[in-house]
Scaffold this active site. Sequence first.
Site, short mmCIF file in Angstrom:
data_model
loop_
_atom_site.label_atom_id
_atom_site.label_comp_id
_atom_site.label_asym_id
_atom_site.label_seq_id
_atom_site.Cartn_x
_atom_site.Cartn_y
_atom_site.Cartn_z
N LYS A 1 0.85 -1.21 0.00
CA LYS A 1 0.00 0.00 0.00
C LYS A 1 0.88 1.25 0.00
CE LYS A 1 -1.83 1.61 4.02
NZ LYS A 1 -1.57 3.02 4.30
N ASN A 2 1.88 1.26 0.88
CA ASN A 2 2.64 2.50 1.09
C ASN A 2 3.70 2.75 0.02
OD1 ASN A 2 1.00 2.92 3.21
ND2 ASN A 2 2.52 2.44 4.79
N CYS B 1 -5.88 11.13 11.86
CA CYS B 1 -6.57 9.91 12.29
C CYS B 1 -6.28 9.72 13.78
CB CYS B 1 -6.11 8.71 11.47
SG CYS B 1 -4.37 8.40 11.62
N ARG C 1 -1.12 14.15 12.77
CA ARG C 1 -0.68 14.02 11.38
C ARG C 1 -0.58 15.40 10.70
NH1 ARG C 1 -1.85 8.65 9.98
NH2 ARG C 1 -0.12 8.80 8.51
N ASP D 1 4.21 0.63 12.25
CA ASP D 1 2.98 0.01 11.74
C ASP D 1 2.76 -1.40 12.28
OD1 ASP D 1 3.11 1.58 8.45
OD2 ASP D 1 2.57 2.34 10.43
N ARG E 1 -8.84 -0.76 4.49
CA ARG E 1 -8.03 0.32 3.89
C ARG E 1 -6.66 -0.21 3.46
NH1 ARG E 1 -7.18 5.62 7.12
NH2 ARG E 1 -5.82 5.82 5.31
#
Length: 416
Positions: A22-23, A116, A121, A305, A397
Amino acid sequence: MDAVRIYGGKSLFGQTRIQGSKNASLPILAATLLTDGICEIENCPDIADVYHMLRLLRSLGCQVNREEGVIRVDTTRLSECDMPADSVGVMRSSIMLLGALLARTGEVSMEYPGGCVIGKRPIDLHLYALRRMGVVIEEDEAGFCAATAGLTGAVQELPFVSVGVTENLILAAVLAKGKTVIHPAAREPEIQALCEFLICAGGKIEGVGTDRLVIEGVKRLHPVRFRVPADRIVAGTYLAACLCAGGRIFLRDAPCAHMESVIACAERFGVRTERETNGLLVEGRADRKLPDGLVTAVYPGFPTDLQSLFMVVMACSGQDGWIEEKVFENRFRIVPELIKMGACIQVAGTRAYIHGGNPLHNTIVEAQELRGGAALVVAALAAEGTGIVTNRHYIDRGYEDITLSLRELGAAIELA
Ligand code: EPZ
């Protein structure tokens, strides 16, 4: 229902393929804006955040389609520089479009991207660094307008390492006039993949994989076909699942070279791992104490993460332990949910102290964000009884189909 049901207490046996990162996908999709033609990106995961990024690219006038796992992005005709607030707000990675759009169109207006629960952030460093490259930015309470008559390279000595700021600066610098130095640059594999994509497209970037990137601006980047690497955090998630539930699993395509700190930590917990050419074998169950705890750090340190996932490993290991979160200011959100499952955890500042010995029991728990949600699913695999994790949309997500993957690994899990 927006939930998963887990029948806990089963060891894991089986294999699953690890999805694309994803990243890495998100900044590379943003980087297609810097080329004038059709880029083909392979192995992008089919997840909500990629969907939102594709929606943002379409809103800018790109032609986008996905066929057999290849995403084609045609950026020949960009029409807009305003992005739909609902996609920008819901996905923080929209900030990554800032550098690319400034390089391509010279103007961007957008709402502040979503924060979030794991932290505020902020984007202050993004804006500060871009201002130093000839960008004029006017802010108001909802968002900002950024414009430049032409990006110019700059020496960017940053106050701390930021993945997103490094990515935005790379995207702004690669077509800028002159040279840009980024130090300290983030060294995550996702940054390396972005640099490899841009070099394939004709960019001039030195120091890839180090904390000092030197980027010489070029006139043009040509479209390329590029394959996104496998997702090291998803692989680490299923590795943690084996540490909690026990068993023997094979993670096909796991990017072992990007997971050194995580694999080393798993072995310190007492499991056996074997790096194969096409993946990672994991066998056993965590039953040892980590005497010196676990501290999250920028790459190549232990990834933030996976902090929630390894808090669950500690809670399931029957041993006392502690884990320190040094990247985000509010990333212990799963603690109250784990306590509902019988865990004994105390939070003091940036540290969580986990007292082993309390076997977890399943109940209904609530996901509050992406990685914490995945950690609650992993906890339920090892806990006794039947559990429900609600707010599955957070997990979707970042994970293509966590239920399918864990079922392939032998878990008794279903959508609820
Ligand atoms: C990226 O977020 C990842 N997201 C995150 O993954 C990951 O946790 C994080 O890097 C750290 O590795 C994507 O790649 C899409 P940062 P990013 O800028 O870029 C502060 C996941 O689960 N900061 O490296 O937002 C910031 O608040 C997600 O996949 C500022 O203060 O992270 C944080 O405390 C979660 N001002 C620290 O820096 C700024 O302008 C590091 O954040 C920018 C950041």
